[in-house]
Design an enzyme around this catalytic site. Structure first.
Site, PDB file in Angstrom:
ATOM      1  N   LYS A 210     -35.848 -22.096 -23.524  1.00  0.00           N
ATOM      2  CA  LYS A 210     -37.454 -22.277 -24.024  1.00  0.00           C
ATOM      3  C   LYS A 210     -37.910 -23.576 -24.082  1.00  0.00           C
ATOM      4  CE  LYS A 210     -38.505 -17.390 -24.956  1.00  0.00           C
ATOM      5  NZ  LYS A 210     -38.821 -16.403 -25.809  1.00  0.00           N
ATOM      6  N   ARG A 246     -30.839 -12.827 -26.211  1.00  0.00           N
ATOM      7  CA  ARG A 246     -31.508 -12.571 -24.861  1.00  0.00           C
ATOM      8  C   ARG A 246     -31.472 -13.732 -23.968  1.00  0.00           C
ATOM      9  NH1 ARG A 246     -36.306 -13.094 -22.116  1.00  0.00           N
ATOM     10  NH2 ARG A 246     -37.222 -11.514 -20.808  1.00  0.00           N
TER      11      ARG A 246
HETATM   12  N1  HH2 Z   1     -39.083 -14.048 -24.211  1.00  0.00           N
HETATM   13  C1  HH2 Z   1     -39.749 -13.965 -22.936  1.00  0.00           C
HETATM   14  C2  HH2 Z   1     -39.896 -12.454 -22.625  1.00  0.00           C
HETATM   15  N2  HH2 Z   1     -39.736 -11.422 -23.184  1.00  0.00           N
HETATM   16  N3  HH2 Z   1     -38.799 -10.461 -25.249  1.00  0.00           N
HETATM   17  C3  HH2 Z   1     -38.146 -10.484 -26.422  1.00  0.00           C
HETATM   18  N4  HH2 Z   1     -37.836  -9.363 -26.914  1.00  0.00           N
HETATM   19  N5  HH2 Z   1     -37.746 -11.726 -26.928  1.00  0.00           N
HETATM   20  C4  HH2 Z   1     -38.066 -12.973 -26.236  1.00  0.00           C
HETATM   21  O1  HH2 Z   1     -37.899 -13.992 -26.828  1.00  0.00           O
HETATM   22  C5  HH2 Z   1     -38.746 -12.864 -24.888  1.00  0.00           C
HETATM   23  C6  HH2 Z   1     -39.022 -11.445 -24.293  1.00  0.00           C
HETATM   24  C7  HH2 Z   1     -39.958 -14.923 -22.046  1.00  0.00           C
HETATM   25  O2  HH2 Z   1     -38.859 -15.463 -21.170  1.00  0.00           O
HETATM   26  P1  HH2 Z   1     -38.814 -14.800 -19.847  1.00  0.00           P
HETATM   27  O3  HH2 Z   1     -38.662 -13.215 -19.653  1.00  0.00           O
HETATM   28  O4  HH2 Z   1     -37.659 -15.609 -19.277  1.00  0.00           O
HETATM   29  O5  HH2 Z   1     -40.003 -15.471 -18.994  1.00  0.00           O
HETATM   30  P2  HH2 Z   1     -41.239 -14.703 -18.529  1.00  0.00           P
HETATM   31  O6  HH2 Z   1     -42.117 -14.227 -19.814  1.00  0.00           O
HETATM   32  O7  HH2 Z   1     -41.974 -15.831 -17.960  1.00  0.00           O
HETATM   33  O8  HH2 Z   1     -41.115 -13.733 -17.387  1.00  0.00           O
END
Ligand code: HH2
Length: 267
Positions: A210, A246
């Site tokens: 992040k 995660r």
């Molecule tokens: N962060 C993201 C997405 N979903 N879910 C939970 N429970 N906790 C988190 O910290 C979290 C999440 C953001 O990361 P990423 O899926 O890699 O990116 P994007 O939302 O752009 O798909």
């Protein structure tokens, strides 16, 4: 010393901040999923809608088309627990019917009908804190007491889930690192994860790759350059007693946690 479970992230989106666009073709997404399993993931988190700052909403049919065939294909080849990362009850339902066992909801079941749907599906639910919504959440995040407010919100959402009939042992809480938070807010939450753990629910921590990492180290300019910072956050979470992390970098996280575990237990 229980070791946190490793949840591997797989986004089937054109615009996710880290792996957006990489795994849109179904064969590539399936290969990536199986690679994460062989690297030691305990859970796979499949997402078909980006929630990165500034992201635009995705129509229901598009999201279903992205994630459901992939979940079915993974289910045929592996027994690994699958989590569906969605804000939409309809997507959660289809995903659970296709073989997912967890609903990861960054809106903590705030969509109409979401708590009842979670109870009816009988799945595990991850309730995450977010201030605002993805499109605008990073414009001016503000709290009087970020840790107290995040804890209060999550305890309240857990109460709503319980009242709808979700079993206590199926509820996870997540502080939502980067979701409507400045660097100072993220650091306060990371420093006081033990207070969230003390609420008595399993805690999931998502700090992987992040942007706050780049704010601390300009060398982490792109998401791929944030492995060191991501592992530091994983270990801080492990020390605080989180139940899951995660992450995008599964193999490296598994190795870091093995060393952490060995140091804690002496073997
Ligand atoms: N962060 C993201 C997405 N979903 N879910 C939970 N429970 N906790 C988190 O910290 C979290 C999440 C953001 O990361 P990423 O899926 O890699 O990116 P994007 O939302 O752009 O798909």
């Amino acid at each position: 010393m229980p070791q946190p479970k490793v949840m591997g992230v797989l986004n089937v989106t054109p615009d996710s901040f880290s792996d957006g666009g990489t795994y849109l073709a179904s064969s590539e997404a399936l290969a990536r999923a199986l690679a994460l399993v062989s690297q030691g993931a305990d859970i796979l988190d499949i997402g078909g809608e980006s929630t990165r700052p500034g992201a635009s909403p995705v129509p229901l049919d598009t999201e279903l088309r992205r994630v459901i065939p992939l979940i079915s294909a993974i289910r045929v080849r592996s027994g690994i627990p699958i989590s569906i990362d969605t804000m939409k009850p309809e997507v959660a339902k289809a995903a659970i019917l296709a073989g997912a066992g967890l609903w990861n909801d960054v809106t903590a079941l705030q969509a109409p009908g979401a708590p009842d749907m979670a109870a009816a599906l009988g799945c595990e639910v991850i309730l995450m804190h977010m201030q605002g919504e993805p499109g605008t959440m990073q414009q001016a995040p503000a709290y009087d007491d970020v840790v107290g407010e995040v804890l209060g919100f999550l305890a309240d959402r857990a109460r709503v889930a319980l009242e709808a009939g979700v079993k206590r042992e199926r509820i996870w809480l997540d502080p939502g690192i980067g979701f409507g938070k400045t660097l100072a807010h993220n650091l306060a939450l990371l420093a006081q994860l033990d207070r969230l753990v003390a609420l008595g629910f399993p805690v999931l921590l998502g700090a992987s790759r992040k942007r706050f990492i780049a704010e601390l180290d300009p060398a982490g300019d792109t998401p791929e350059d944030r492995l060191g910072g991501s592992l530091a956050a994983v270990l801080a979470g492990a020390d605080a007693g989180v139940a899951g992390v995660r992450v995008h970098d599964v193999a490296e996280t598994v190795q870091a946690l093995k060393v952490w575990q060995a140091i804690k237990t002496g073997r």
